[in-house]
Design a protein around this motif. Structure first.
Motif, PDB file in Angstrom:
ATOM      1  N   PHE A 164       0.872  -1.174   0.000  1.00  0.00           N
ATOM      2  CA  PHE A 164       0.000   0.000   0.000  1.00  0.00           C
ATOM      3  C   PHE A 164       0.909   1.224   0.000  1.00  0.00           C
ATOM      4  N   THR A 165       0.746   2.069  -1.022  1.00  0.00           N
ATOM      5  CA  THR A 165       1.603   3.239  -1.195  1.00  0.00           C
ATOM      6  C   THR A 165       0.765   4.511  -1.263  1.00  0.00           C
ATOM      7  N   TRP A 166       1.265   5.563  -0.611  1.00  0.00           N
ATOM      8  CA  TRP A 166       0.650   6.887  -0.737  1.00  0.00           C
ATOM      9  C   TRP A 166       1.747   7.936  -0.764  1.00  0.00           C
ATOM     10  N   LYS A 167       1.385   9.090  -1.291  1.00  0.00           N
ATOM     11  CA  LYS A 167       2.288  10.243  -1.337  1.00  0.00           C
ATOM     12  C   LYS A 167       2.267  10.931   0.016  1.00  0.00           C
ATOM     13  N   ASP A 168       3.437  11.234   0.547  1.00  0.00           N
ATOM     14  CA  ASP A 168       3.529  11.918   1.836  1.00  0.00           C
ATOM     15  C   ASP A 168       3.142  13.382   1.700  1.00  0.00           C
ATOM     16  N   ASP A 169       2.701  13.950   2.780  1.00  0.00           N
ATOM     17  CA  ASP A 169       2.359  15.364   2.851  1.00  0.00           C
ATOM     18  C   ASP A 169       3.615  16.213   2.611  1.00  0.00           C
ATOM     19  N   ALA A 170       3.413  17.397   2.072  1.00  0.00           N
ATOM     20  CA  ALA A 170       4.530  18.304   1.805  1.00  0.00           C
ATOM     21  C   ALA A 170       5.349  18.580   3.059  1.00  0.00           C
ATOM     22  N   SER A 171       4.686  18.620   4.211  1.00  0.00           N
ATOM     23  CA  SER A 171       5.397  18.878   5.471  1.00  0.00           C
ATOM     24  C   SER A 171       6.376  17.755   5.814  1.00  0.00           C
ATOM     25  N   LEU A 172       6.194  16.586   5.175  1.00  0.00           N
ATOM     26  CA  LEU A 172       7.090  15.454   5.406  1.00  0.00           C
ATOM     27  C   LEU A 172       8.115  15.289   4.289  1.00  0.00           C
ATOM     28  N   GLY A 173       8.130  16.229   3.340  1.00  0.00           N
ATOM     29  CA  GLY A 173       9.136  16.211   2.295  1.00  0.00           C
ATOM     30  C   GLY A 173       8.682  15.734   0.932  1.00  0.00           C
ATOM     31  N   ASN A 174       7.385  15.561   0.721  1.00  0.00           N
ATOM     32  CA  ASN A 174       6.851  15.159  -0.587  1.00  0.00           C
ATOM     33  C   ASN A 174       7.338  13.801  -1.078  1.00  0.00           C
ATOM     34  N   GLY A 175       7.738  12.926  -0.187  1.00  0.00           N
ATOM     35  CA  GLY A 175       8.149  11.580  -0.568  1.00  0.00           C
ATOM     36  C   GLY A 175       6.940  10.674  -0.681  1.00  0.00           C
ATOM     37  N   ARG A 176       7.172   9.395  -0.501  1.00  0.00           N
ATOM     38  CA  ARG A 176       6.073   8.442  -0.492  1.00  0.00           C
ATOM     39  C   ARG A 176       6.353   7.388   0.547  1.00  0.00           C
ATOM     40  N   THR A 177       5.301   6.745   0.998  1.00  0.00           N
ATOM     41  CA  THR A 177       5.401   5.677   1.972  1.00  0.00           C
ATOM     42  C   THR A 177       4.785   4.427   1.374  1.00  0.00           C
ATOM     43  N   THR A 178       5.454   3.287   1.556  1.00  0.00           N
ATOM     44  CA  THR A 178       4.923   2.008   1.117  1.00  0.00           C
ATOM     45  C   THR A 178       4.977   1.035   2.285  1.00  0.00           C
ATOM     46  N   LEU A 179       3.859   0.354   2.514  1.00  0.00           N
ATOM     47  CA  LEU A 179       3.749  -0.647   3.576  1.00  0.00           C
ATOM     48  C   LEU A 179       3.443  -2.007   2.963  1.00  0.00           C
ATOM     49  N   TRP A 180       3.872  -3.074   3.625  1.00  0.00           N
ATOM     50  CA  TRP A 180       3.470  -4.430   3.260  1.00  0.00           C
ATOM     51  C   TRP A 180       2.306  -4.781   4.181  1.00  0.00           C
ATOM     52  N   VAL A 181       1.123  -4.897   3.615  1.00  0.00           N
ATOM     53  CA  VAL A 181      -0.091  -5.171   4.391  1.00  0.00           C
ATOM     54  C   VAL A 181      -0.376  -6.661   4.318  1.00  0.00           C
ATOM     55  N   HIS A 182      -0.556  -7.270   5.482  1.00  0.00           N
ATOM     56  CA  HIS A 182      -0.802  -8.713   5.570  1.00  0.00           C
ATOM     57  C   HIS A 182      -1.817  -8.976   6.674  1.00  0.00           C
ATOM     58  N   ALA A 183      -2.299 -10.195   6.744  1.00  0.00           N
ATOM     59  CA  ALA A 183      -3.374 -10.539   7.678  1.00  0.00           C
ATOM     60  C   ALA A 183      -2.994 -10.327   9.144  1.00  0.00           C
ATOM     61  N   GLY A 184      -1.725 -10.386   9.481  1.00  0.00           N
ATOM     62  CA  GLY A 184      -1.302 -10.202  10.867  1.00  0.00           C
ATOM     63  C   GLY A 184      -1.100  -8.755  11.268  1.00  0.00           C
ATOM     64  N   ALA A 185      -1.235  -7.842  10.335  1.00  0.00           N
ATOM     65  CA  ALA A 185      -1.009  -6.421  10.613  1.00  0.00           C
ATOM     66  C   ALA A 185      -2.201  -5.825  11.353  1.00  0.00           C
TER      67      ALA A 185
END
Length: 110
Positions: free
Chosen positions: A38-59
């Motif tokens: 699951f990926t989203w674009k980070d807010d400008a206040s966080l540097g305009n990067g992106r975050t990616t997570l591995w989502v699984h049943a145990g999360a």
């Protein structure tokens, strides 16, 4: 604006309407025991990067909505988000498709 929290280690702020759509797509994938990115674009206040997570049943996933009303769900948006979730790159935040505002396109969650 609602909040998505992953394993208490990562979080992002999303519009309640988007958050409701993400909850449905993620829930469907996890019910089928399908892990995904699951990926989203980070807010400008966080540097305009992106975050990616591995989502699984145990999360641990928390969907914290700011409003008390259930948003209407756009089936076309669910399908578009599901298509990204089923791709090699995984689920990513995309804009809501423009569709005719008919009862066939939108359903109430509740």
């Amino acid at each position: 604006m609602g909040k998505f929290i992953y394993n208490t280690q990562a979080s992002a702020t999303f519009d309640d309407r988007l958050l409701a759509h993400l909850q449905i797509v993620m829930g469907a994938k996890l019910r089928r025991s399908e892990a995904f990115f699951f990926t989203w674009k980070d807010d400008a206040s966080l540097g305009n990067g992106r975050t990616t997570l591995w989502v699984h049943a145990g999360a641990s996933l928390i969907f914290k909505f700011s409003g008390s009303r259930q948003p209407q769900i756009n089936r076309a948006w669910l399908e578009a988000l599901t298509d990204t979730a089923n791709s090699p790159g995984g689920l990513r935040v995309i804009r809501e498709p423009q569709t005719a505002d008919t009862a066939e396109d939108r359903v109430l969650v509740g």
